[in-house]
Design a protein around this motif. Structure first.
Motif, PDB file in Angstrom:
ATOM      1  N   ALA A  23      41.930  38.901 -46.020  1.00 45.28           N
ATOM      2  CA  ALA A  23      40.775  39.738 -45.684  1.00 45.28           C
ATOM      3  C   ALA A  23      39.525  39.072 -46.240  1.00 45.28           C
ATOM      4  CB  ALA A  23      40.944  41.143 -46.264  1.00 45.28           C
ATOM      5  N   GLU A  24      38.383  39.409 -45.661  1.00 50.92           N
ATOM      6  CA  GLU A  24      37.112  38.887 -46.149  1.00 50.92           C
ATOM      7  C   GLU A  24      36.069  39.988 -46.114  1.00 50.92           C
ATOM      8  OE1 GLU A  24      37.747  37.424 -42.778  1.00 50.92           O
ATOM      9  OE2 GLU A  24      39.483  36.391 -43.604  1.00 50.92           O
ATOM     10  N   GLU A  25      35.094  39.869 -47.019  1.00 45.38           N
ATOM     11  CA  GLU A  25      33.911  40.730 -46.986  1.00 45.38           C
ATOM     12  C   GLU A  25      32.674  39.899 -47.287  1.00 45.38           C
ATOM     13  OE1 GLU A  25      35.751  42.237 -50.106  1.00 45.38           O
ATOM     14  OE2 GLU A  25      37.311  43.078 -48.820  1.00 45.38           O
ATOM     15  N   ILE A  26      31.542  40.389 -46.849  1.00 46.63           N
ATOM     16  CA  ILE A  26      30.272  39.763 -47.188  1.00 46.63           C
ATOM     17  C   ILE A  26      29.400  40.805 -47.879  1.00 46.63           C
ATOM     18  CG2 ILE A  26      28.141  38.747 -46.299  1.00 46.63           C
ATOM     19  CD1 ILE A  26      29.760  37.460 -44.090  1.00 46.63           C
ATOM     20  N   TYR A  27      28.895  40.436 -49.042  1.00 43.26           N
ATOM     21  CA  TYR A  27      27.977  41.299 -49.792  1.00 43.26           C
ATOM     22  C   TYR A  27      26.653  40.585 -49.973  1.00 43.26           C
ATOM     23  CZ  TYR A  27      32.262  43.837 -51.033  1.00 43.26           C
ATOM     24  OH  TYR A  27      33.448  44.530 -50.985  1.00 43.26           O
ATOM     25  N   PHE A  28      25.613  41.375 -50.163  1.00 41.21           N
ATOM     26  CA  PHE A  28      24.283  40.817 -50.405  1.00 41.21           C
ATOM     27  C   PHE A  28      24.064  40.816 -51.903  1.00 41.21           C
ATOM     28  CE2 PHE A  28      24.252  43.094 -46.316  1.00 41.21           C
ATOM     29  CZ  PHE A  28      24.158  41.994 -45.487  1.00 41.21           C
ATOM     30  N   GLY A  29      24.121  39.628 -52.505  1.00 39.20           N
ATOM     31  CA  GLY A  29      24.236  39.518 -53.949  1.00 39.20           C
ATOM     32  C   GLY A  29      23.007  39.020 -54.657  1.00 39.20           C
ATOM     33  N   GLY A  30      23.113  39.046 -55.960  1.00 44.60           N
ATOM     34  CA  GLY A  30      22.023  38.711 -56.859  1.00 44.60           C
ATOM     35  C   GLY A  30      21.849  39.867 -57.825  1.00 44.60           C
ATOM     36  N   LYS A  31      21.579  39.554 -59.103  1.00 44.07           N
ATOM     37  CA  LYS A  31      21.597  40.600 -60.126  1.00 44.07           C
ATOM     38  C   LYS A  31      20.561  41.702 -59.857  1.00 44.07           C
ATOM     39  CE  LYS A  31      22.417  39.475 -64.422  1.00 44.07           C
ATOM     40  NZ  LYS A  31      23.759  40.064 -64.588  1.00 44.07           N
ATOM     41  N   GLY A  32      19.362  41.318 -59.455  1.00 45.84           N
ATOM     42  CA  GLY A  32      18.354  42.337 -59.161  1.00 45.84           C
ATOM     43  C   GLY A  32      18.741  43.198 -57.973  1.00 45.84           C
ATOM     44  N   ILE A  33      19.283  42.579 -56.932  1.00 49.90           N
ATOM     45  CA  ILE A  33      19.737  43.332 -55.764  1.00 49.90           C
ATOM     46  C   ILE A  33      20.874  44.271 -56.141  1.00 49.90           C
ATOM     47  CG2 ILE A  33      20.859  43.119 -53.503  1.00 49.90           C
ATOM     48  CD1 ILE A  33      19.231  40.538 -53.118  1.00 49.90           C
ATOM     49  N   ASN A  34      21.771  43.814 -57.016  1.00 48.05           N
ATOM     50  CA  ASN A  34      22.842  44.690 -57.487  1.00 48.05           C
ATOM     51  C   ASN A  34      22.273  45.932 -58.172  1.00 48.05           C
ATOM     52  OD1 ASN A  34      24.704  42.807 -56.605  1.00 48.05           O
ATOM     53  ND2 ASN A  34      25.107  41.960 -58.624  1.00 48.05           N
ATOM     54  N   VAL A  35      21.273  45.732 -59.015  1.00 47.62           N
ATOM     55  CA  VAL A  35      20.643  46.869 -59.689  1.00 47.62           C
ATOM     56  C   VAL A  35      20.041  47.827 -58.661  1.00 47.62           C
ATOM     57  CG1 VAL A  35      18.773  47.557 -61.242  1.00 47.62           C
ATOM     58  CG2 VAL A  35      20.215  45.600 -61.830  1.00 47.62           C
ATOM     59  N   SER A  36      19.342  47.279 -57.673  1.00 46.89           N
ATOM     60  CA  SER A  36      18.752  48.127 -56.627  1.00 46.89           C
ATOM     61  C   SER A  36      19.815  48.905 -55.869  1.00 46.89           C
ATOM     62  CB  SER A  36      17.939  47.266 -55.650  1.00 46.89           C
ATOM     63  OG  SER A  36      16.702  46.896 -56.189  1.00 46.89           O
ATOM     64  N   ASN A  37      20.935  48.259 -55.570  1.00 51.70           N
ATOM     65  CA  ASN A  37      22.006  48.935 -54.832  1.00 51.70           C
ATOM     66  C   ASN A  37      22.553  50.136 -55.589  1.00 51.70           C
ATOM     67  OD1 ASN A  37      22.976  47.916 -52.155  1.00 51.70           O
ATOM     68  ND2 ASN A  37      22.850  45.950 -53.206  1.00 51.70           N
ATOM     69  N   VAL A  38      22.794  49.968 -56.878  1.00 49.49           N
ATOM     70  CA  VAL A  38      23.356  51.082 -57.652  1.00 49.49           C
ATOM     71  C   VAL A  38      22.312  52.168 -57.863  1.00 49.49           C
ATOM     72  CG1 VAL A  38      24.434  51.716 -59.838  1.00 49.49           C
ATOM     73  CG2 VAL A  38      25.060  49.576 -58.719  1.00 49.49           C
ATOM     74  N   LEU A  39      21.059  51.798 -58.049  1.00 55.48           N
ATOM     75  CA  LEU A  39      20.003  52.813 -58.154  1.00 55.48           C
ATOM     76  C   LEU A  39      19.888  53.619 -56.870  1.00 55.48           C
ATOM     77  CD1 LEU A  39      17.275  50.820 -60.104  1.00 55.48           C
ATOM     78  CD2 LEU A  39      18.480  52.861 -60.896  1.00 55.48           C
ATOM     79  N   ARG A  40      20.084  52.971 -55.733  1.00 53.69           N
ATOM     80  CA  ARG A  40      20.082  53.700 -54.458  1.00 53.69           C
ATOM     81  C   ARG A  40      21.202  54.737 -54.435  1.00 53.69           C
ATOM     82  NH1 ARG A  40      22.570  50.149 -50.823  1.00 53.69           N
ATOM     83  NH2 ARG A  40      24.393  51.250 -51.604  1.00 53.69           N
ATOM     84  N   GLU A  41      22.389  54.380 -54.930  1.00 55.72           N
ATOM     85  CA  GLU A  41      23.499  55.334 -55.001  1.00 55.72           C
ATOM     86  C   GLU A  41      23.148  56.533 -55.870  1.00 55.72           C
ATOM     87  OE1 GLU A  41      26.677  55.423 -53.612  1.00 55.72           O
ATOM     88  OE2 GLU A  41      25.916  53.833 -52.304  1.00 55.72           O
ATOM     89  N   LEU A  42      22.261  56.321 -56.829  1.00 55.29           N
ATOM     90  CA  LEU A  42      21.858  57.383 -57.750  1.00 55.29           C
ATOM     91  C   LEU A  42      20.563  58.052 -57.308  1.00 55.29           C
ATOM     92  CD1 LEU A  42      22.708  55.438 -61.023  1.00 55.29           C
ATOM     93  CD2 LEU A  42      24.023  57.305 -60.011  1.00 55.29           C
ATOM     94  N   ASP A  43      20.173  57.795 -56.066  1.00 56.31           N
ATOM     95  CA  ASP A  43      19.021  58.458 -55.438  1.00 56.31           C
ATOM     96  C   ASP A  43      17.682  58.101 -56.084  1.00 56.31           C
ATOM     97  OD1 ASP A  43      20.722  59.826 -53.600  1.00 56.31           O
ATOM     98  OD2 ASP A  43      21.175  61.302 -55.149  1.00 56.31           O
ATOM     99  N   LEU A  44      17.584  56.895 -56.627  1.00 60.98           N
ATOM    100  CA  LEU A  44      16.309  56.420 -57.143  1.00 60.98           C
ATOM    101  C   LEU A  44      15.814  55.275 -56.263  1.00 60.98           C
ATOM    102  CD1 LEU A  44      16.630  56.362 -61.047  1.00 60.98           C
ATOM    103  CD2 LEU A  44      15.321  57.930 -59.639  1.00 60.98           C
ATOM    104  N   PRO A  45      14.633  55.411 -55.658  1.00 61.83           N
ATOM    105  CA  PRO A  45      14.130  54.357 -54.776  1.00 61.83           C
ATOM    106  C   PRO A  45      13.704  53.121 -55.554  1.00 61.83           C
ATOM    107  CG  PRO A  45      12.471  56.059 -55.074  1.00 61.83           C
ATOM    108  CD  PRO A  45      13.712  56.557 -55.752  1.00 61.83           C
ATOM    109  N   THR A  46      13.925  51.955 -54.975  1.00 63.51           N
ATOM    110  CA  THR A  46      13.482  50.701 -55.578  1.00 63.51           C
ATOM    111  C   THR A  46      12.880  49.808 -54.499  1.00 63.51           C
ATOM    112  OG1 THR A  46      15.521  49.419 -55.224  1.00 63.51           O
ATOM    113  CG2 THR A  46      15.443  50.813 -57.194  1.00 63.51           C
ATOM    114  N   THR A  47      12.152  48.816 -54.954  1.00 64.28           N
ATOM    115  CA  THR A  47      11.691  47.735 -54.085  1.00 64.28           C
ATOM    116  C   THR A  47      12.275  46.432 -54.616  1.00 64.28           C
ATOM    117  OG1 THR A  47       9.618  48.848 -53.511  1.00 64.28           O
ATOM    118  CG2 THR A  47       9.697  46.460 -53.226  1.00 64.28           C
ATOM    119  N   ALA A  48      12.968  45.700 -53.742  1.00 63.11           N
ATOM    120  CA  ALA A  48      13.605  44.443 -54.133  1.00 63.11           C
ATOM    121  C   ALA A  48      12.668  43.281 -53.813  1.00 63.11           C
ATOM    122  CB  ALA A  48      14.930  44.269 -53.409  1.00 63.11           C
TER     123      ALA A  48
END
Length: 303
Positions: free
Chosen positions: A31-56
């Motif tokens: 199996a394969e997956e593609i994710y959009f990576g990078g430490k700052g982007i990771n932080v933005s992704n999890v903040l989105r899950e927690l309903d906090l808006p961010t700008t990457a």
């Protein structure tokens, strides 16, 4: 607003294999997956899950950069990346077989004019905003770029969060970052010592505060984490219980959870530490980054 900066983002191509990787042979994935990576982007992704808006923010290049920009934006994150004139955003290959193997791309060169364009975007941040700087610096940027950014924004009432190591971190402490998050090994390396106990951890975390850090969060892998706050609290938290499936992005998730917990609780450090722990665990127990349902479930198990 919370802003994250990813200097060298990547498309993470994750390959799952039931058999061992055979060097010099043709290998086939399950199996394969593609994710959009990078430490700052990771932080933005999890903040989105927690309903906090961010700008990457950050740099992208070529057709892979276009795909990353579109993918991050489609996930619900505001993007304001700078497009580089040449090259392609890197692809990182992560092979998950009996052992995990990673091949990380180098990434495109970042010319001076694009660095200046990022500085101009950062100049628009205002009092009360949060800026997250995370990860290493590409070789085409000056090694003191973190320091230059914080010096430029110093005194504007912006909350700085810095997740970096050694001199990259030590050199920005004079700008009093709100949060830094070295792990126990990195903490010891900064002072040329071996950290053997919680007392040692607290001692050297306080030394980072003496150098200017406001809150110091030390992650200690399976031993949990320890937080030394600017108001004198020493908070200890163990890890969540679960089966570890993923080692990528757990630290970034912890940073995101801490920021969200602090924001949502009106400045309660215990809530921030617990939500950071839950987010880190949720990523570690998932194939990708933490999702809200699992974060909520793990948070309820923490005292």
């Amino acid at each position: 607003m919370i802003y994250t900066v990813t200097f060298n983002p990547a498309l993470d191509y994750v390959v799952h294999m039931s058999q061992d990787l055979a060097i010099g042979m043709t290998n086939r994935s399950d199996a394969e997956e593609i994710y959009f990576g990078g430490k700052g982007i990771n932080v933005s992704n999890v903040l989105r899950e927690l309903d906090l808006p961010t700008t990457a923010l950050g740099f992208i290049a070529g057709f892979t950069g276009k795909a990353l920009d579109e993918g991050v934006a489609a996930s619900g994150i505001t993007t304001d990346f700078i497009k580089l004139p040449e090259g392609n955003t890197r692809i990182n290959v992560k092979i998950k077989a009996a052992d995990e193997t990673e091949i990380n791309g180098q990434g495109p060169k970042i010319p001076d004019e694009c660095q200046k364009a990022l500085f101009k975007k950062l100049d628009q941040l205002k009092e009360g905003d949060t800026l997250v700087l995370a990860g290493s610096i590409p070789s085409s940027l000056p090694s003191d770029v973190y320091e230059r950014i914080l010096e430029r924004l110093d005194g504007k009432g912006i909350r700085f969060v810095v997740d970096a190591i050694k001199d990259l971190l030590l050199n920005v402490l004079k700008y009093h970052p709100f949060l830094i998050k070295p792990n126990k090994q990195e903490l010891g390396e900064m002072f040329g010592v071996t950290i053997d106990s919680d007392d040692d951890t607290v001692l050297y975390a306080k030394k980072l505060q003496e150098k200017g850090a406001r809150n110091v969060l030390i992650s200690m892998a399976g031993d949990g984490s320890l937080l030394v706050t600017e108001d004198g609290q020493i908070l200890r938290q163990g890890v969540c219980k679960g089966k570890v499936k993923n080692s990528v992005g757990a630290g970034d998730s912890m940073v995101a959870g801490f920021i969200a917990g602090y924001e949502k609780s009106g400045g309660d450090y215990k809530v921030a530490l617990n939500l950071g722990t839950a987010c880190g665990g949720a990523t570690a127990f998932s194939d990708g980054l933490a999702k809200k349902d699992l974060i909520d479930e793990l948070y309820k198990t923490l005292n």
